[in-house]
Scaffold this motif. Structure first.
Motif, PDB file in Angstrom:
ATOM      1  N   GLU A 187       9.259  10.121   3.266  1.00 26.47           N
ATOM      2  CA  GLU A 187      10.293   9.320   3.928  1.00 26.47           C
ATOM      3  C   GLU A 187       9.673   8.150   4.681  1.00 26.47           C
ATOM      4  O   GLU A 187      10.134   7.014   4.596  1.00 26.47           O
ATOM      5  N   VAL A 188       8.597   8.470   5.418  1.00 23.34           N
ATOM      6  CA  VAL A 188       7.938   7.423   6.205  1.00 23.34           C
ATOM      7  C   VAL A 188       7.380   6.338   5.287  1.00 23.34           C
ATOM      8  O   VAL A 188       7.593   5.138   5.507  1.00 23.34           O
ATOM      9  N   MET A 189       6.689   6.764   4.214  1.00 31.86           N
ATOM     10  CA  MET A 189       6.108   5.793   3.275  1.00 31.86           C
ATOM     11  C   MET A 189       7.197   4.928   2.652  1.00 31.86           C
ATOM     12  O   MET A 189       7.037   3.728   2.459  1.00 31.86           O
ATOM     13  N   ARG A 190       8.324   5.556   2.316  1.00 31.20           N
ATOM     14  CA  ARG A 190       9.418   4.839   1.673  1.00 31.20           C
ATOM     15  C   ARG A 190       9.961   3.749   2.603  1.00 31.20           C
ATOM     16  O   ARG A 190      10.223   2.633   2.173  1.00 31.20           O
ATOM     17  N   LEU A 207       0.837  -1.199   0.000  1.00 28.67           N
ATOM     18  CA  LEU A 207       0.000   0.000   0.000  1.00 28.67           C
ATOM     19  C   LEU A 207       0.876   1.254   0.000  1.00 28.67           C
ATOM     20  O   LEU A 207       0.584   2.229  -0.698  1.00 28.67           O
ATOM     21  N   ALA A 208       1.967   1.208   0.781  1.00 28.24           N
ATOM     22  CA  ALA A 208       2.887   2.348   0.803  1.00 28.24           C
ATOM     23  C   ALA A 208       3.467   2.577  -0.596  1.00 28.24           C
ATOM     24  O   ALA A 208       3.601   3.727  -1.049  1.00 28.24           O
ATOM     25  N   GLY A 209       3.792   1.483  -1.287  1.00 25.28           N
ATOM     26  CA  GLY A 209       4.309   1.598  -2.648  1.00 25.28           C
ATOM     27  C   GLY A 209       3.302   2.245  -3.574  1.00 25.28           C
ATOM     28  O   GLY A 209       3.638   3.140  -4.362  1.00 25.28           O
ATOM     29  N   PHE A 210       2.040   1.824  -3.464  1.00 24.11           N
ATOM     30  CA  PHE A 210       0.988   2.426  -4.283  1.00 24.11           C
ATOM     31  C   PHE A 210       0.875   3.918  -4.010  1.00 24.11           C
ATOM     32  O   PHE A 210       0.698   4.724  -4.919  1.00 24.11           O
TER      33      PHE A 210
END
Lengths: 310, 230
Positions: B176-179, B145-148
């Motif tokens: 940064e957090v999502m990555r 989901l973070a990648g999307f």
């Protein structure tokens, strides 16, 4: 009918100035309407799929016959009408007008035929697609299920088969199928899948951004494959692989779930990390780092610059 | 692994979370029920849209584990259920569960109000964690989901929001957090890596969830349109 009555009355009341072609034209128009009317009713329900059974009921036949009779009658009158003294002109004009009128009468029937051919072709295409899907499922899912049944007492084999099949089916269902050359994300997924199959561990791949795979991206993908393979051999799963393609760089992170090691204690004759990962991307102007410590997770970061387009 | 579970669970977790499991496959429902930790109490199960709505409204669980693809209703699966149950004031929090990796499924479900999205390959302890986290009001972002999110918000292209309130872009910190989440870091590991508290990580993730639900970015709108929600 009212129109005819009107015209008749107009004629009767001595209006001889009225052109003689009025009545035949009205008769022709009425005939046309009669011929067309059953078709209207058929296509009303569903324009794409005419209801053929309703087309040739007795009522429809009667209308068709009456309409044709009226149309032909009107044309007959026209053919015999001496609207000019020049026989050559008549010989040219009359067949042309008759032909045009007949085309007009038969046009909807002809259109319907074309439409039906279209519907049939659509059905054939759908049938073909269904057969294609059935063939794919048979070659993949059914075969795998048979294999799984045969190997029911070998949990490792069953897990691997199920996982490989799941991936295959997922790719078939959800992804637009692109080749490794066209898509670096696909190339990475395939490289990681190969490791997954060979080592029997679970690897999650997440890719952001995509582009055709050039030489540098290939190097990064191969290094990532090697890193995943290392993680599978020495670490514990699940392993996560994250790749991000920006305008300037391509970065891949491969991360296991432990148990970690001290990178400084790796004997210098072990070439896995040095040659296959760091060396490979360094030759393309990139860099790779291994971050780990005993008891922690190991993460390999790989990055290569993208070719600058001039 | 175990210390991480305990650590993550300690944040804002009410004791004894009640759960309803909705999935049309009996095997999956049994599997999910058995993999949930002791402190999570399953108060109901359902197998299609109609029974799901009925069970959820009656049992009033804190969390619903909801399969994205469900038979019944108007054919929208989880979207139908979400539309029906999220209106109430004491509506349960929803954790979407699916085998599908298709972007439109993920995005449509989250935009319809789910507070998290996990795939069925998730491990038992991780699922229990996710349930507790959702029950505590936080968002659950799997790496996928973070990648999307990074993909949809153009993070790879270097787009960064100048102000926090820009719904169509992520801030540098949120990126940064999502990555890190996409790289497989747990919230605790993200916090350690960025030298911030777990609470701050949760706040960032919550903001990203809000943006994901409210943004009109055309990538999101496009995915949503494919499932006929806006």
């Amino acid at each position: 009918m009212l129109a005819i009555a009107g015209v008749l009355i107009a004629n009767r009341s001595g209006a001889d100035g009225l052109a003689p072609w009025i009545i035949p034209s009205i008769v022709f128009a009425l005939g046309l309407a009669l011929v067309w009317s059953p078709l209207d009713r058929v296509t009303l329900e569903d324009a794409r799929r005419p209801k053929l059974s309703g087309l040739f009921e007795r009522d429809a036949w009667a209308r068709l016959a009456l309409g044709l009779a009226m149309g032909i009658g009107a044309l007959w009158w026209f053919a015999t009408w001496e609207f000019t003294q020049d026989p050559v002109l008549r010989a040219i004009v009359v067949p042309l007008v008759v032909l045009a009128a007949l085309t007009l009468v038969l046009a909807p029937w002809w259109l319907r035929l074309i439409r039906q051919v279209g519907v049939e072709r659509q059905e054939r295409v759908r049938e073909f697609e269904r057969a294609e899907i059935a063939a794919h499922l048979h070659d993949s899912v059914l075969q795998t299920l048979t294999l799984i049944r045969a190997k029911a007492d070998d949990p490792d084999a069953v897990t691997r088969l199920a996982r490989a099949q799941e991936r295959d089916l997922r790719a078939y269902l959800y992804q637009d199928r692109r080749t490794e050359e066209e898509s670096v994300a696909t190339a990475l997924a395939l490289a990681v899948n190969a490791v997954e199959d060979a080592q029997g561990i679970i690897v999650d791949v997440v890719s952001v951004g995509d582009a055709p795979t050039d030489e540098r991206l290939w190097a990064a993908v191969k290094a990532a494959g090697e890193a995943t393979s290392n993680a599978a051999r020495h670490g514990i799963g699940p392993v996560s692989v994250y790749a991000e393609l920006t305008a300037h760089t391509y970065e891949i992170f491969v991360r296991d779930s432990g148990p970690g090691f001290d990178p400084n204690t790796v004997p210098s004759d072990r070439l896995g990390i040095k040659q296959s990962i760091i060396g490979r991307v360094a030759r393309q102007g990139g860099a790779a780092f291994v971050q780990s410590a005993p008891g922690e997770r190991t993460e390999v970061s790989i990055s290569v610059p993208r070719e600058v387009r001039s | 692994m175990s210390d991480k579970t305990a650590d993550d669970a300690a944040v804002g977790t009410p004791p004894g979370v009640t759960v309803v499991i909705v999935d049309d496959h009996d095997v999956i429902r049994v599997g999910v029920r058995e993999s949930l930790a002791e402190d999570l109490e399953v108060v109901g199960e359902a197998r299609d849209v109609e029974s799901a709505i009925e069970v959820i409204l009656e049992a009033k669980p804190q969390v619903v584990i909801l399969d994205v693809h469900l038979p019944g209703g108007t054919g929208g699966g989880a979207l139908d259920v979400l539309a029906e149950i999220l209106g109430a004031a004491d509506a349960p929090r929803v954790l979407a569960l699916s085998v599908s990796d298709a972007a439109e499924d993920v995005v449509a479900t989250v935009r319809a109000g789910a507070r998290g999205y996990v795939t069925k390959s998730i491990s038992g302890p991780d699922l229990s964690d996710a349930v507790r986290r959702v029950a505590g009001g936080d968002a659950v972002f799997s790496p996928r989901l973070a990648g999307f999110v990074l993909d949809a918000f153009g993070a790879a292209g270097g787009e960064v929001a100048a102000i926090d309130d820009d719904l169509d872009k992520l801030t540098a910190r949120e990126q940064e957090v999502m990555r890190l989440i996409a790289r497989g870091y747990t919230y605790r590991e993200v916090a350690a890596k960025l030298f911030i508290s777990i609470k701050t990580v949760e706040t960032h993730v919550g903001k990203v969830l809000r943006k994901l639900q409210l943004s009109n970015r055309h990538e999101l709108a496009h995915w949503a349109a494919q499932r006929r929600i806006v």
